[in-house]
Each structure stands twice: as C-alpha cells, then as structure tokens.
Design a protein around this motif. Structure first.
Motif: not given
Ligand SMILES: C[S@@+](CC[C@H](N)C(=O)[O-])C[C@H]1O[C@@H](n2cnc3c(N)ncnc32)[C@H](O)[C@@H]1O
Length: 238
Positions: A125-128, A135-138, A202-209
């Motif tokens: 999610i951080a990437e999108v 680039g440091r996310a969780g 974010v809502g539409k991203s594949l990662a979230v799905a």
C-alpha cells in the motif's frame, strides 16, 4: 549542509506552527493529528517519540509542557530535519533527536510517555500511496514493525508510564493489538476512534483486494468510497 525544501503548516494540537521537511521525510497525516489529540502530558514527563519523522509530535509534547522530549528515527534525513525544526521553533533546550533503529538510540533513558508511531502501513500500500517517500513502510502486513517496537520496549518505559499507539484497519491491526496485550495485559484502552476515506488509488489497488481477501484488512464502503478506521490506544505499564 541543509537540503530542506518543503515547508508545511501544522494545524493540529498546539499549532499552528511550521515544519520543514527534507526530501524523504514523512509528512504529518490524519494519524499524526489524531495521536496529538490523545496525548496527556504533565510537566514531570520525559517523552520518547519513536518514529519521530519531522519531529512534529515531539514538538506537540514539548508545547504541552513535557520536561524533556527525545525523538528517534531510523532515517538520518528525518533526524536532521527534526533537529533544524527544534531550533527554529525555539524548543532545542527541551527536545533532542537521535538516529537509529526503534528504541536502540534511547536505551540510556526511561520514559514516562512513549509515542509509538513507527511505520505501520503494508509495504504494497505504501508503494501506491507514496506516503513513505524513503520507501520504509511497516512490512508485508504493516504489523511487523509496530510489533517489533512493542516487543522491544523493555525497561525504556517506566512502571506507570504510558504508550500512545495508533492502529488501523488498513494494516493487520489484530496482530498489533495482540502484541500490545502481551506487554500491557488489560491496561490498555482505545481513547480515540475515527474513520477516514482511503485514497481512490489505494481502494482500487490489487494489494488491498488481496489483503482484504486474506482477512488482514477490514475496510468498509460508504457510497463509492472505501473507509478505514484509526484507533489510538493508551497502554499503561503496570
Ligand atoms: C508514520 S511515520 C510518523 C512520523 C511522525 N511521527 C509524524 O507523525 O509525522 C513513521 C516514521 O517511522 C520511521 N521509521 C521506520 N522504520 C523505523 C525504525 N526501524 N526505527 C525507527 N524509526 C523508523 C520512518 O522513518 C518515519 O519517519
């Protein structure tokens, strides 16, 4: 030499004041503003702000009257910006910043208040979003870094001290709350709960799905917008 390029106005608690950001330094968000609202600070408090970014929550704690505040961050750019912000805001006598991993830079201290706002957004999610310009996310589920922070608290939080911890349905929140309960038992209470819209991208991203399907995220829709829920926990050390 300073490379500061961006200036923003903090309109949250104890504001307005300006914060300067280096490229690569996290810009304060809804979570920063909500966390600031939850803080209870007394003149006796020594505050550690882990994942301090620009230093904004350290400055709020100092302006609320804390005796001493130490912010720390893995990012050298963040620490540099935070130090310069402290000088500009006239707070450098009470607020200092140190660079390093999680609580390692402050092992010589014992805090009565710990602000635990380390990166907690899933990497994909951080990437999108670009919320984490360096680039440091969780971690893969967004819970890995907050859990590591919780597990490393040790003696750095004094008995009777309190941790302010943000969690959200945009990360594997359940596993962070479980990790906090292992440290604080039942001495933790959600003091603020708020909903925010998720950016469309974010809502539409594949990662979230994918993460919704795996039961890691718990988002809900109002009209055409996805919403996520933020909680701020006040956790007290026995
Ligand atoms: C969500 S931002 C919060 C920044 C700040 N508290 C604010 O409200 O604007 C999280 C911060 O954690 C920092 N961070 C990431 N990994 C870290 C680590 N291992 N140790 C310390 N800080 C870390 C990031 O550099 C970033 O500044």
């Amino acid at each position: 030499m300073s490379q500061i390029v961006n200036e923003i106005e903090w309109r949250g608690r104890t504001g307005p004041f300006t914060i300067r950001l280096n490229p690569g330094v996290f810009s304060p968000t809804h979570t920063s503003r909500t966390l600031a609202e939850a803080l209870e600070i007394t003149p006796e408090d020594t505050v550690i702000d882990v994942g301090c970014g620009s230093g904004v929550l350290s400055f709020v704690a100092a302006r609320l009257g804390a005796k001493r505040v130490v912010g720390c961050d893995l990012s050298g750019e963040a620490v540099q910006a935070a130090r310069e912000n402290a000088v500009r805001l006239g707070l450098a006598d009470r607020v200092e910043f140190r660079q390093g991993d999680l609580l390692e830079p402050v092992r010589d201290l014992q805090a009565s208040v710990l602000i635990g706002d380390v990166s907690g957004i899933p990497d994909a999610i951080a990437e999108v979003t670009g919320w984490f310009p360096d680039g440091r996310a969780g971690g893969p589920t967004g819970a890995e870094l907050p859990r590591k922070m919780l597990e490393s608290i040790g003696d750095t939080l004094a008995p009777g001290g309190r941790l302010y911890l943000p969690t959200g349905t945009i990360q594997d929140e359940k596993s962070i709350i479980e990790a906090a309960r292992r440290v604080f038992g039942d001495n933790m209470v959600s003091v603020i709960e708020r909903e925010f819209p998720l950016p469309d991208i974010v809502g539409k991203s594949l990662a979230v799905a994918r993460m919704m399907k795996d039961g890691l995220l718990s988002l809900h829709k109002r009209g055409s917008r996805w919403l996520w829920r933020l909680q701020i926990w006040r956790c007290e050390r026995a």
